[in-house]
Structure formats: C-alpha cells, structure tokens
Design an enzyme around this catalytic site. Structure first.
Site, PDB file in Angstrom:
ATOM      1  CG  ASP A   1     -14.412  15.092  42.464  1.00 12.59           C
ATOM      2  OD1 ASP A   1     -15.729  14.486  41.525  1.00 12.59           O
ATOM      3  OD2 ASP A   1     -14.433  16.447  42.111  1.00 12.59           O
TER       4      ASP A   1
ATOM      5  CD  GLU B   1     -22.645   6.337  35.605  1.00 13.88           C
ATOM      6  OE1 GLU B   1     -21.875   5.517  36.020  1.00 13.88           O
ATOM      7  OE2 GLU B   1     -23.622   6.562  34.878  1.00 13.88           O
TER       8      GLU B   1
HETATM    9  O1  9MR Z   1     -25.660   1.041  40.357  1.00 10.10           O
HETATM   10  C1  9MR Z   1     -25.124  -0.088  40.275  1.00 10.10           C
HETATM   11  C2  9MR Z   1     -24.918  -0.785  40.662  1.00 10.10           C
HETATM   12  O2  9MR Z   1     -25.858  -1.016  41.602  1.00 10.10           O
HETATM   13  C3  9MR Z   1     -24.152  -2.244  39.694  1.00 10.10           C
HETATM   14  O3  9MR Z   1     -23.605  -2.936  40.875  1.00 10.10           O
HETATM   15  C4  9MR Z   1     -23.846  -1.683  38.509  1.00 10.10           C
HETATM   16  C5  9MR Z   1     -23.418  -2.771  37.913  1.00 10.10           C
HETATM   17  O4  9MR Z   1     -24.074  -3.731  37.297  1.00 10.10           O
HETATM   18  O5  9MR Z   1     -23.818  -0.869  38.137  1.00 10.10           O
HETATM   19  C6  9MR Z   1     -24.709   0.191  38.663  1.00 10.10           C
HETATM   20  O6  9MR Z   1     -25.405   0.739  37.456  1.00 10.10           O
HETATM   21  C7  9MR Z   1     -25.394   1.705  37.078  1.00 10.10           C
HETATM   22  C8  9MR Z   1     -26.376   1.258  35.581  1.00 10.10           C
HETATM   23  O7  9MR Z   1     -26.069   0.665  35.246  1.00 10.10           O
HETATM   24  C9  9MR Z   1     -26.114   1.895  34.681  1.00 10.10           C
HETATM   25  N1  9MR Z   1     -25.437   3.616  34.900  1.00 10.10           N
HETATM   26  C10 9MR Z   1     -25.146   4.018  35.960  1.00 10.10           C
HETATM   27  C11 9MR Z   1     -25.769   2.969  36.624  1.00 10.10           C
HETATM   28  C12 9MR Z   1     -24.589   3.951  37.829  1.00 10.10           C
HETATM   29  O8  9MR Z   1     -22.937   3.519  37.575  1.00 10.10           O
END
Ligand code: 9MR
Length: 747
Positions: free
Chosen positions: A718, A727
């Site tokens: 955390d 996130e």
């Molecule tokens: O949730 C997304 C995850 O499934 C992918 O593996 C990752 C890498 O492409 O990205 C995550 O999404 C992020 C996004 O790319 C940008 N905004 C924040 C998202 C959550 O971390």
C-alpha cells in the site's frame, strides 16, 4: 514517477515462508559513499540549483531561498548529478534538513537525472524549523551512471528557506527486508457478513490438528464456538492455514471478533448496512474522476478541485486536441470523460468496459429477482445532475459516454466512424499533479478496431437504457453505435501498438473477436436485428468457454456480451444454452472457491496473480451472482457474497482493498491527485476506492525493491509509488460497484 513497461520478473516457486529476504550483503563490508561534498565543508560544489533558487553556505550548511508561486515540486530544486547506482544494491539515503517558516515539505529523491526522470526512491517529509535527520534504505532497480540526488522545493505559494547538511548516499549497506504488518492471524471480512449469508474465516497457524474457535460479540460474550478445519499449506500465500465456518450464527450486530489459537481477529459486523453504503461509495468514486469540470467541494467535502483539461493553461487540451504527428490532420474536442486511473489519460478501451459494467450494474438491478433499481435512482450519488429525474448511475455513466462519442473519427475522414484508441499526455508526468496543473501536450492516438467496438457496444447498450429518459440521446447513441460497427467491419484488424506506452498506458489487444461479439450482442439486444443476431450466433466466441481463471477485463470482453445475452430479455435462438453456459462457468468458480482456504473464486495458473487481481476476483464473483440471478440457487448467491470476504480483509495481508472499509484498508493508491502520502495537503482516495491488489509481475521499482520473491497474495504494497500493485482505476471500481450492489440486495 513515470510508468514504464518492464520485463517480467521470474517468480520463485511456492515458498514455505511468505516473503524471502533480499540477499543479505555483509553489513559494513564495502559501504561506499556516492555523494560528493555532502557536508558542504569546502563550498557547494558539485551541487546545482534551478535558476530561481539562490543557494549559499550558512554555518557549514547549504541554505536555499526558495521563491513562492511555482506550480510543481520540481520547479525549484537543489541536487547533485552523475551518481552511479548498481542494480540490486542497497543504499542508505540520509540527510539533515530544516525549513522555515514551518510546514514546508521537501521531495527528496534518488532517481534519474535525464528523461524519463524515473525515481527509485522518494520521500516528502514535512520539515521543522529546528531541523531533523532523515534516513531511508532502498534497493536500486537499475544500473545507471546518470543517477541524481535531488531535493525538490517548489509548489509553495509563498517563499521559504531550506537548509541542508550531511547528505549521504551510502552504497553496499545491508538491505532492510520488507515485512508487512499482517496483524492477528485470524483473518476475517473486516467489514460485514450478511445475517443469512456464509460466514467464513481463515486462521494462519503452524498447528496441524483442529483448534477451538469462539465468536464473541462486542461485549466479549462468546456467542458461538466450534473447531477449525486444517487445510494444509495454501498455495496463494505459502501459509499453513485452517478455515472457520460460523455461518450458523445469524444475529445482527456490530463489533464481533473471532478468537482462535490465542489470536483475536479484527472486528466486524453482521448486517447489510455496510453494503448499502459501499454500493453508493463505489459509484461516488466516479464524480471526482471526471475530467472537464470543477469538482464541487459541497458535493465531495475535501475533494473539490479546479476543472482539469478544459483548454486553460497550463493544460494543453482537451477541447482542441491534435493527433500524434502523422496520424491525422484534424483536431477534436475530446473534453469530459473520466480520468482512467491515477494518471490523466483517457482511454476508449477501458472506458468501454467500465461504462458497460456500470450500465450493467443498473440493468441487472432493473431485471433480477433481487434487484433494487430504486437504490441507484435520482439523488443517490450526490452529483451535479442529482435532481434531474434520471437515475444518478445513468447520469454518471453518461459523462463517460459523451466522451466516448467525441472520440469517433468525424465523417469525411479516411477512418470515419472508428474511434481513437486514447488521448493522453505526450510524456509521463510526476506525482503529485492536479489535473488542472498538467502542462503536457495532449494527443490523439490512432484509431483501433478494439476502441471502435468498445464504442459500438456501450453506445448500443446506452440506447436501450437511456430511451425512457432522453430519446434524443438514445437515438444519437444508437446511430454512433451503428456507424462504429460498420467502421469496425470495414477495418477489422487495426490494432493499437503495444509500444505506444509513453505518457499513457498502451492497452494493446490483438484479438478483437471478443470485442466484435460483445458489440454484436449489445446491438442485437437493443435492436433485435437479424444481422447482429447472425454475428452473435456465428461467432466462435458464442460457444467458447470464456470463463477462465483470470475472468474478464478490458482485454477479455466476451463476458460483457454473454452475461447480457443470458439475462437481458430477447428472442435469441438457443438462449437457454447461453444461460447454461454462464451457470457452467459459475460451477467452476464455485469449485475454485470451495477448494481455496481463503474462500475465493480465483486460482490463476502457476499461482500468478495478474495486474488488477482484486477486480478479477470480483468479476469472477459477478459470474456467480449472475448464475444466481438465472437459477435462484442459493449456492451461487453464497459464493458471490463470500467472494467479498477476501476483498474486505480475509486474506494473507489482513488488509481490506477498499479505502475506508475495514479496520486496516488500502489508502495510498497510486494517484496524481489523491497523493496524501506525498503531500499532506492532498486527500487520500475517497472511501469506496478499490486498490488493484496483488500482482505477481511487480513491474514498478518500489514493488521490485520491496517484494522480490513474493508469493501471489503477498505481491502487494500500500504505497503510492507501487503503480503495478496499488493503483485505482475506473474499470476496477466498476467491478466493485457491481458486486457491492448485488450484495446490498441480499440478506
Ligand atoms: O490495467 C492494465 C493492465 O491490465 C495492463 O497489463 C497494464 C499494462 O498495459 O496497464 C493497466 O492499465 C493502466 C493503464 O495502462 C494506464 N492507466 C492506469 C492503468 C492501471 O494501472
């Protein structure tokens, strides 16, 4: 802090202990100072300052006069470059500092002196006038000769004075293994069990035979007792565990505890009230995620902020946004929508699944036997539209829908009708940064088939749900959905590049058969038209087994078609089989849950928890909940309800992944504006915000330094810097809202 894609780390196989200590360097063996002239004995060389800072020697220290009126921390700084960092080596970063007048903070970083300015360690202590010594140990995730020790001082309205002495970055120190504080070994849902629902807990213990347990009420009186069931070593945590079932106790109350093996659990309630609140809080999360309007402090006390990205400097967007060079020669007004997560990006892929899950939360409440649509009605979410006679959840989802519609390529352009994949900053920005302070250029990225189908699916669904409230909007949405569908059929294989991840997430997806199926399903359910029915029936996705261990998410969207085909009334030939396929998927999740000593419907292959695992668990629970809606069989309802226990504290870390819910809950989620961990003047995320949760791939440097070798459930911290485990996002909270709403309707 910048987000980058990093190579996946190999995980060690299941370990008997939960966390391995980092390889211990012999303490004091070859500790080497990396900072030159950290004591300011002979002057201030080789330290530098930004040009707006006046620094000099004062009583053997470096003192700096910091101007007022800068926006970002890094707008005024003191630092030293050319620091060498060795990957895997641990460093002790220490310094003495004062700030006057009191109340100012310094952002002290060890990072990269060149773009993309990654930080490998950062802290933002509040300084005192008399001075304090600060000391931190971290492990470098990289090899570089371009490291930097920096003290960022900007962001204050008024001028102030900063003094610094005895700066040290000592390499070769013993690493400090990270040991999460997991509290009592009896793990419970720290929020609430339903009176007539399943009530299960997990005990972490070395004992191999059953142990006595007691349930105590708030007065400490034992109200139930029994014997634990030994479950052996749990693969997802590496712990030896027992399970406890106290479902027979049905009396409502607050402050219960469970006692076993000399340990007392964190307190919990038995009742439904917490879920009524969670249903609303998880949805209230969206209003302060809105781009393009000021967030009203009267509606969200403590969360008011200026409008972000309304074309007012220093923002460079979103009312008139160009494409990336070479992509198009028009500009679009793509203001509005929700920020995706802790970043300022807005992505059609992900915006789509999030919107679907909110709309489906509402639609399910209107259709299911235990649905309570009135609980999501007008006036329930304290948003600016409350009082307009439209259910608030629809008003909230519309904020995103209007943005999705704006992302459609205009008529007359080569790819007319498709949707741009995303719009975001040209470069990653640092933390903290209010949306209204983002100085980066904003750009439209190329259209993609996946984004186009996200638009088609959600706009088609919107057309049927908004019709009773706004016929014109419903018609506009349906026209856009048809246009998007036609454009996707004409351009069925335009994929977003996996490398397009600078300044925003890539959201790449090269299999769009599931997006085609989802869009066709929504268009069919809204129009009943034969061609959409044909696409659904002829799609290989229609009969495929889509309910895998990781469930559905932004990239795997087939369930967003299948669940609705199974529950939204239609004359689809073979609809019974569709309903059966959901029940079959649910049977498998139920078997996983029963076999799991932590009682959850999640057991990914090779024990590898995925990015956003908390929402995957919730989405698997959505399949269970839907099987209950279809069959009325209590076992599916109980499975769905029980899945909440893991999210709310019955887990290896003894943490609730929902901010403000449970005695210990995630509250430092990665965010540019809920950045209280970095700046005491900013808030934590609002109550009801879901953290991404354990992620075996630990892509961010903080997690790599702290969690190396972690076993599944332990791959979480955390901390605001851990963007790969901690996130918050619009799609994850949608899964929480959907499940909270379901559970709130059960008894
Ligand atoms: O949730 C997304 C995850 O499934 C992918 O593996 C990752 C890498 O492409 O990205 C995550 O999404 C992020 C996004 O790319 C940008 N905004 C924040 C998202 C959550 O971390």
């Amino acid at each position: 802090m910048k987000r980058r894609r990093t190579a996946l780390l190999s995980l060690t196989a299941l370990l008997a202990t939960a966390l391995t200590a980092l390889p211990a360097a012999p303490a004091g063996a070859d500790e080497v100072e990396q900072v030159r002239n950290g004591t300011f004995d002979g002057g201030t060389e080789p330290w530098w300052t930004t040009s707006n800072v006046t620094a000099g020697l004062s009583e053997g220290r470096l003192c700096a006069d910091v101007p007022g009126g800068t926006a970002n921390r890094w707008d005024a700084a003191v630092g030293q470059n050319d620091i060498t960092l060795v990957k895997g080596e641990s460093y002790r970063f220490s310094f003495t500092a004062t700030g006057s007048p009191a109340g100012h903070a310094v952002r002290a970083i060890v990072g990269l002196s060149v773009a993309p300015y990654d930080t490998y360690h950062e802290v933002t202590p509040q300084l005192s006038v008399s001075g304090d010594r600060y000391s931190y140990t971290f492990t470098s995730p990289v090899d570089t000769a371009q490291g930097q020790v920096g003290f960022q001082l900007g962001g204050s309205a008024d001028p102030w004075r900063f003094c610094l002495d005895d700066v040290s970055l000592l390499g070769g120190v013993a690493p400090e293994p990270y040991e999460p504080d997991t509290g009592p070994r009896v793990r419970v849902n720290q929020v609430a069990y339903l009176p007539a629902g399943p009530k299960n807990a997990t005990l972490v213990t070395d004992a191999t035979a059953g142990l006595p347990w007691q349930l105590k009420n708030a007065e400490g009186t034992v109200v139930a007792r029994g014997t634990t069931v030994p479950r052996g070593v749990d693969a997802s945590s590496g712990q030896n565990v027992h399970s406890i079932d106290f479902s027979r106790h049905r009396t409502v109350g607050q402050g219960f505890t469970l006692v076993a093996d000399g340990q007392t659990s964190r307190p919990f309630d038995i009742g439904t009230r917490a879920y009524e609140k969670l249903r609303l809080d998880s949805l209230k999360y969206y209003y302060p995620q809105r781009s393009g309007l000021a967030i009203r402090d009267d509606l969200r006390p403590g969360y008011g902020r200026p409008a972000g990205h309304v074309g007012v400097a220093p923002n460079q967007g979103d009312t008139d946004v160009p494409c990336q060079p070479g992509v198009c020669d028009y500009r679009l007004d793509v203001s509005g929508g929700w920020y995706d997560a802790g970043d300022h990006g807005k992505y059609v892929v992900n915006g789509g699944i999030s919107t679907w899950e909110l709309l489906s939360t509402y639609e399910r409440e209107t259709l299911a036997r235990t649905g309570q649509a009135e609980k999501l009605g007008d006036g329930t979410l304290a948003i600016p539209e409350s009082g307009n006679k439209v259910p608030d959840i629809l008003d909230e989802a519309r904020w995103e829908l209007e943005f999705l519609l704006r992302m459609q390529v205009p008529d007359g352009q080569p790819l007319a009708g498709m949707a741009h994949h995303k719009i975001h900053d040209e470069q990653w920005t640092g933390l903290p940064l209010l949306p209204s302070d983002d100085p980066q250029k904003r750009e439209l990225h190329p259209p993609s088939t996946a984004a186009t189908l996200n638009l088609a699916a959600t706009a088609a669904q919107a057309a049927r749900l908004y019709r009773p409230y706004d016929k014109a909007f419903a018609a506009k949405a349906l026209a856009a959905a048809r246009k998007a569908w036609a454009a996707a059929e004409a351009h069925p294989d335009v994929y977003a590049s996996a490398d397009d991840g600078i300044g925003g997430g890539a959201y790449p997806d090269t299999d769009v058969t599931d997006e085609f199926y989802w869009a066709a399903a929504q268009l069919y359910l809204t129009t009943g038209e034969r061609r959409f029915q044909d696409h659904v029936l002829n799609s290989p996705v229609h009969t495929a087994d889509i309910f895998g261990p990781l469930g559905f998410d932004w990239a795997r969207t087939a369930a967003a078609g299948r669940l609705d085909l199974a529950t939204v009334p239609s004359r689809l030939p073979g609809r019974d089989k569709v309903r059966q396929s959901v029940v079959k998927g649910a049977d498998r999740y139920l078997a996983t849950l029963k076999a799991h000593p932590y009682g959850m419907p999640y057991a990914p292959e090779d024990n590898r928890y995925d990015w956003g695992s908390s929402h995957q668990i919730l989405n698997n629970a959505v399949v269970l909940a839907t099987a209950y809606d279809i069959t009325g069989a209590a076992k599916y309802r109980d499975g769905a309800v029980q899945s909440m226990d893991y999210i709310l504290g019955r887990n290896a870390l003894n943490i609730s992944y929902v901010t403000g819910y449970g005695e210990v809950s995630a509250h430092n989620q990665h965010s540019r504006w809920y950045a209280r961990q970095l700046d005491a003047n900013l808030p934590n995320p609002p109550d009801g915000t879901l953290a991404g949760g354990p992620n075996s791939n630990i892509q961010d440097p903080l997690a790599q330094a702290k969690l190396q070798g972690c076993v599944a459930q332990f791959c979480y911290i955390d901390d605001i810097q851990s963007w790969s485990t901690n996130e918050h996002t619009i799609n994850w909270n949608a899964a929480l809202a959907r499940m909270a709403s379901f559970v709130a309707g059960q008894r």
